[in-house]
Each structure stands twice: as C-alpha cells, then as structure tokens.
Design a protein around this motif. Structure first.
Motif, PDB file in Angstrom:
ATOM      1  N   ILE A  33     -24.399 -21.897  18.289  1.00  0.00           N
ATOM      2  CA  ILE A  33     -23.234 -22.590  18.834  1.00  0.00           C
ATOM      3  C   ILE A  33     -23.621 -23.691  19.819  1.00  0.00           C
ATOM      4  CG2 ILE A  33     -21.290 -22.231  20.401  1.00  0.00           C
ATOM      5  CD1 ILE A  33     -20.417 -20.000  18.798  1.00  0.00           C
ATOM      6  N   ASN A  34     -24.631 -23.438  20.632  1.00  0.00           N
ATOM      7  CA  ASN A  34     -24.999 -24.401  21.672  1.00  0.00           C
ATOM      8  C   ASN A  34     -26.164 -25.304  21.280  1.00  0.00           C
ATOM      9  OD1 ASN A  34     -23.072 -23.246  23.459  1.00  0.00           O
ATOM     10  ND2 ASN A  34     -24.523 -21.609  23.941  1.00  0.00           N
ATOM     11  N   MET A  35     -26.520 -25.317  20.013  1.00  0.00           N
ATOM     12  CA  MET A  35     -27.704 -26.061  19.582  1.00  0.00           C
ATOM     13  C   MET A  35     -27.581 -27.557  19.852  1.00  0.00           C
ATOM     14  SD  MET A  35     -29.437 -28.022  17.258  1.00  0.00           S
ATOM     15  CE  MET A  35     -28.910 -28.056  15.575  1.00  0.00           C
ATOM     16  N   GLN A  36     -28.677 -28.129  20.367  1.00  0.00           N
ATOM     17  CA  GLN A  36     -28.766 -29.571  20.588  1.00  0.00           C
ATOM     18  C   GLN A  36     -29.853 -30.140  19.691  1.00  0.00           C
ATOM     19  OE1 GLN A  36     -29.655 -30.844  24.634  1.00  0.00           O
ATOM     20  NE2 GLN A  36     -28.447 -32.694  24.340  1.00  0.00           N
ATOM     21  N   PHE A  37     -29.561 -31.239  19.023  1.00  0.00           N
ATOM     22  CA  PHE A  37     -30.502 -31.836  18.076  1.00  0.00           C
ATOM     23  C   PHE A  37     -31.692 -32.453  18.805  1.00  0.00           C
ATOM     24  CE2 PHE A  37     -26.775 -31.501  15.466  1.00  0.00           C
ATOM     25  CZ  PHE A  37     -27.259 -31.334  14.182  1.00  0.00           C
ATOM     26  N   PHE A  38     -32.806 -32.490  18.104  1.00  0.00           N
ATOM     27  CA  PHE A  38     -33.984 -33.198  18.601  1.00  0.00           C
ATOM     28  C   PHE A  38     -33.767 -34.702  18.474  1.00  0.00           C
ATOM     29  CE2 PHE A  38     -38.218 -34.930  18.613  1.00  0.00           C
ATOM     30  CZ  PHE A  38     -38.915 -34.123  19.494  1.00  0.00           C
ATOM     31  N   SER A  39     -33.078 -35.109  17.410  1.00  0.00           N
ATOM     32  CA  SER A  39     -32.844 -36.525  17.134  1.00  0.00           C
ATOM     33  C   SER A  39     -31.680 -37.058  17.952  1.00  0.00           C
ATOM     34  CB  SER A  39     -32.559 -36.741  15.648  1.00  0.00           C
ATOM     35  OG  SER A  39     -33.621 -36.288  14.848  1.00  0.00           O
ATOM     36  N   ILE A  55     -20.912 -41.246  17.725  1.00  0.00           N
ATOM     37  CA  ILE A  55     -20.791 -41.318  19.181  1.00  0.00           C
ATOM     38  C   ILE A  55     -20.840 -39.900  19.745  1.00  0.00           C
ATOM     39  CG2 ILE A  55     -19.425 -42.160  21.116  1.00  0.00           C
ATOM     40  CD1 ILE A  55     -20.415 -44.326  19.149  1.00  0.00           C
ATOM     41  N   SER A  56     -21.777 -39.669  20.667  1.00  0.00           N
ATOM     42  CA  SER A  56     -21.891 -38.355  21.299  1.00  0.00           C
ATOM     43  C   SER A  56     -21.923 -38.512  22.813  1.00  0.00           C
ATOM     44  CB  SER A  56     -23.154 -37.623  20.809  1.00  0.00           C
ATOM     45  OG  SER A  56     -24.309 -38.391  21.083  1.00  0.00           O
ATOM     46  N   LYS A  57     -21.617 -37.431  23.525  1.00  0.00           N
ATOM     47  CA  LYS A  57     -21.569 -37.479  24.991  1.00  0.00           C
ATOM     48  C   LYS A  57     -22.943 -37.726  25.587  1.00  0.00           C
ATOM     49  CE  LYS A  57     -17.575 -34.392  25.408  1.00  0.00           C
ATOM     50  NZ  LYS A  57     -17.087 -33.077  25.929  1.00  0.00           N
ATOM     51  N   GLU A  58     -23.969 -37.136  24.966  1.00  0.00           N
ATOM     52  CA  GLU A  58     -25.338 -37.328  25.405  1.00  0.00           C
ATOM     53  C   GLU A  58     -26.115 -38.047  24.310  1.00  0.00           C
ATOM     54  OE1 GLU A  58     -27.110 -33.717  27.211  1.00  0.00           O
ATOM     55  OE2 GLU A  58     -25.154 -32.792  26.844  1.00  0.00           O
ATOM     56  N   ALA A  59     -27.319 -38.511  24.664  1.00  0.00           N
ATOM     57  CA  ALA A  59     -28.131 -39.223  23.667  1.00  0.00           C
ATOM     58  C   ALA A  59     -28.434 -38.337  22.474  1.00  0.00           C
ATOM     59  CB  ALA A  59     -29.427 -39.716  24.310  1.00  0.00           C
ATOM     60  N   LYS A  60     -28.668 -37.045  22.739  1.00  0.00           N
ATOM     61  CA  LYS A  60     -28.959 -36.086  21.674  1.00  0.00           C
ATOM     62  C   LYS A  60     -27.727 -35.199  21.477  1.00  0.00           C
ATOM     63  CE  LYS A  60     -33.841 -36.185  22.881  1.00  0.00           C
ATOM     64  NZ  LYS A  60     -34.214 -37.080  21.780  1.00  0.00           N
ATOM     65  N   PRO A  61     -27.046 -35.337  20.363  1.00  0.00           N
ATOM     66  CA  PRO A  61     -25.787 -34.631  20.162  1.00  0.00           C
ATOM     67  C   PRO A  61     -25.952 -33.132  19.959  1.00  0.00           C
ATOM     68  CG  PRO A  61     -26.417 -35.765  18.167  1.00  0.00           C
ATOM     69  CD  PRO A  61     -27.408 -36.183  19.220  1.00  0.00           C
ATOM     70  N   LYS A  62     -24.861 -32.429  20.107  1.00  0.00           N
ATOM     71  CA  LYS A  62     -24.847 -30.983  19.903  1.00  0.00           C
ATOM     72  C   LYS A  62     -24.169 -30.639  18.578  1.00  0.00           C
ATOM     73  CE  LYS A  62     -25.283 -29.695  24.740  1.00  0.00           C
ATOM     74  NZ  LYS A  62     -24.781 -28.876  25.857  1.00  0.00           N
ATOM     75  N   SER A 119     -35.874 -22.655  17.209  1.00  0.00           N
ATOM     76  CA  SER A 119     -34.781 -21.686  17.121  1.00  0.00           C
ATOM     77  C   SER A 119     -35.070 -20.450  17.953  1.00  0.00           C
ATOM     78  CB  SER A 119     -34.536 -21.303  15.654  1.00  0.00           C
ATOM     79  OG  SER A 119     -35.725 -20.791  15.063  1.00  0.00           O
ATOM     80  N   ALA A 120     -36.305 -19.962  17.894  1.00  0.00           N
ATOM     81  CA  ALA A 120     -36.672 -18.764  18.654  1.00  0.00           C
ATOM     82  C   ALA A 120     -36.660 -19.032  20.155  1.00  0.00           C
ATOM     83  CB  ALA A 120     -38.047 -18.276  18.214  1.00  0.00           C
ATOM     84  N   ILE A 121     -37.197 -20.159  20.553  1.00  0.00           N
ATOM     85  CA  ILE A 121     -37.279 -20.472  21.981  1.00  0.00           C
ATOM     86  C   ILE A 121     -35.897 -20.726  22.557  1.00  0.00           C
ATOM     87  CG2 ILE A 121     -38.239 -22.051  23.681  1.00  0.00           C
ATOM     88  CD1 ILE A 121     -40.225 -20.078  22.195  1.00  0.00           C
ATOM     89  N   ASP A 122     -35.057 -21.455  21.844  1.00  0.00           N
ATOM     90  CA  ASP A 122     -33.682 -21.669  22.310  1.00  0.00           C
ATOM     91  C   ASP A 122     -32.957 -20.341  22.491  1.00  0.00           C
ATOM     92  OD1 ASP A 122     -33.877 -24.415  22.409  1.00  0.00           O
ATOM     93  OD2 ASP A 122     -32.913 -24.765  20.464  1.00  0.00           O
ATOM     94  N   ALA A 123     -33.113 -19.442  21.507  1.00  0.00           N
ATOM     95  CA  ALA A 123     -32.440 -18.144  21.567  1.00  0.00           C
ATOM     96  C   ALA A 123     -32.941 -17.328  22.751  1.00  0.00           C
ATOM     97  CB  ALA A 123     -32.651 -17.376  20.266  1.00  0.00           C
TER      98      ALA A 123
END
Length: 327
Positions: free
Chosen positions: A46-52, A65-72, A167-171
């Motif tokens: 749910i909270n994943m943020q893209f690397f790109s 258009i996203s709120k931050e440079a790297k979208p969620k 994925s593992a580190i984010d979790a």
C-alpha cells in the motif's frame, strides 16, 4: 468468435502502452487482463514508492503528476486507470488467458470467459504472478505469505522477513515502525545493493542499533506454527514466530510461454527468444513487451526502459502488413 488484429495479454503499463499505440495506428485490439487494471501494481504494498521518477513512468507522452518526484502506488494506479478510461481503451478485466494456439494464418486465444481470433499476439504479462518459493517444510502454513500489503496487519507480532531486496527491506522497516518484532533473514552477506538509495542507510542503521535483528548468510530450514528454524553461520537458530513474509522475488510464467512455442535459454536466466529490433519471438506473430523479456533477470526491464516496446511492435506489425499487401 470476436476477431482482432492484435490481442494483448496483460493490462499493466506496457500492455496499456501497446493498446494506445495500436489504437493510434488504426489496429483493432483488445487487452485481456486476469485482474483489475494494472493488476501487478495493485498488488504492490500500500505504501510502496517507486524507484523511478514520475516522468519515467509516463506512457505515450501523457504527463504523470505526483506530489513527490518519486510517485507512490496509489498515484500510479490513478494515473494508469485514467489513461485507460479517458482513452476508452478496449480492455477486458478479470479475464485470464489460458491458451494461445496457431490457427490458420493467425491465433486462437482462449480465456477464462471466451475465445478470440487474432492476427498477432503481444505478451506483456510481467513477472509478479509466481513467487520464488523456499521449498522448505511449513511454507504452506497460513502464516506464510509471499506478498506484502499493509504493515498494520503485523503490529505487535513476531515477524520474520526473508529477503534482501526492495520489497523485503521496505516490509521490514514499515512493520517495525508499526510495532512488529522483526527478524530479517538474508542469504547473502549484506543488504542488497539494489535497495533504494534512500532506504538502504535506514535499514542498515536499524540493524546496527539492534532495532531489527538481521541474520546474514542464513537460510530457512523449517517453518512451524509458532517458530521458524534457520541455518546460520553460527549453527541452527530457532526463533519464536507469528508470521513469515517470504519476499524472495518472483518469476514469469515460463510454462505459459513454452505452451505457445516460445523458446527459452537453457541456463538459469531462462531468457525468451525474440528479435530485439522488433520484439517478435521465434513464433512468428507473437511478440513480447516489458519485463517478461528478461526471463529470470527481473531487474533488467522496467516501465521506463520498456515503454519503447509498444512502438517497436506496432511498427513491425504495420511493416509486415504493408509487405503482405504488396504481394
């Protein structure tokens, strides 16, 4: 039986890009997607943020258009859904393709709901469907999952996270911050080098301060109802455990590719055979697009560097059509 010039298997970003290109070039098409729009992205945490950055996730020049440079994740879902709906793309959702076979000069595509005939087929199915399993006793217990969604579920629980990738580190970090007691089991000697550059220092600091316990050069031996047994350099260790997140990566559905006659390399990479200039496979009329092209090298292709596949494929289809009409 409905007929289309092009049947696109997979309604992810690259499948959508292929549909946009086909529509703009006047080719009849349909996308067949086994789940919702961009099913793989929907199944991301749910909270994943893209690397790109957002502009690298854009398709067909449509601004993202996203709120931050790297979208969620939620922003990406909105972006791709709006592209599908605003362009009125022909997409059939919750319709899984079960078989593709040659039929006359084209193909018959059988889904879970009906059959289609097609001149050409584009496979853009990604690799998120089949997890790399641990193949250990207890992996089939209800407490074990190969997909991670929401950290709230693991609050106040003893959680083992297996893996060293994003994925593992984010979790591990998210669940620890929600109050889980996290143990991180890593096969290698360190946290993966491909972990997002703004996340990697965070997990290393949490490990060094003792907030998250990491077991390096370790593997799982067995999973039990209330324990997990791991092999470490210091010997066998048994941990009290409520839940296991086995986030060890995913792989394409190679069996599906082979059922269509697509050849795969004999090594561990399982690279599908295709022409890199046209994306056409060894089966004339069947094309590959997106991350599926990388076989087990799932880090090789992303949205940002495989967006070009859509134009390459449609241009080749039109070129072959022009040549055929001349004869």
């Amino acid at each position: 039986m409905e007929h289309f010039r092009v049947v696109i298997i997979g309604g992810g970003p690259i499948g959508i890009a292929c549909a946009l290109e086909a529509k703009q070039k006047g080719l009849s098409y349909v996308i067949l997607e086994k789940g919702p729009i961009v099913n793989s992205l929907f199944n991301y945490p749910i909270n994943m943020q893209f690397f790109s950055s957002s502009e690298k996730l854009e398709i067909d020049g449509i601004p993202f258009i996203s709120k931050e440079a790297k979208p969620k994740r939620n922003e990406a879902l909105e972006y791709y859904r709006r592209i599908v709906t605003s362009n009125n793309l022909n997409i059939r959702l919750f319709e899984k393709v079960e078989k593709v076979e040659a039929s006359g000069s084209g193909f018959t595509v059988r889904s879970s709901k009906q059959e289609y005939s097609a001149d050409k087929v584009i496979v853009a199915t990604g690799f998120y469907d089949l997890p790399n399993t641990l193949d250990v006793p207890g992996e089939d217990l209800p407490k074990v999952s190969h997909y991670y969604k929401d950290p709230h579920f693991y609050a106040s629980q003893k959680l083992a996270v297996i893996g060293a990738s994003n994925s593992a580190i984010d979790a591990a970090l998210e669940c620890w911050r929600k109050g889980a007691e996290v143990s991180l089991i890593i096969r290698g000697a360190e946290v993966g080098q491909r972990v997002k550059y703004w996340v990697r220092p965070d997990i290393i600091n949490r490990i060094e301060e003792g907030s998250i316990k990491a077991y390096y050069r370790s593997t799982v031996k067995e999973i039990k109802e209330s324990e997990i047994i791991i092999n470490t350099p210091e010997g066998e260790v048994t941990l009290e455990n409520d839940f296991v997140l086995a986030l060890t990566g995913y792989k394409p559905n190679f069996e599906f590719l082979e059922s269509m006659g697509i050849e795969l390399s004999d090594d561990e990479k399982r690279l599908p055979r295709y022409n890199p200039e046209t994306m056409e496979t060894n089966v004339p009329g069947i094309y590959l697009a997106g991350v599926i092209c990388g076989g087990m090298e799932t880090h090789k292709w992303f949205i940002e560097n495989s967006r070009v596949h859509a134009q390459m494929i449609v241009d080749d289809i039109l070129r072959k059509k022009a040549v055929a009409s001349e004869h």
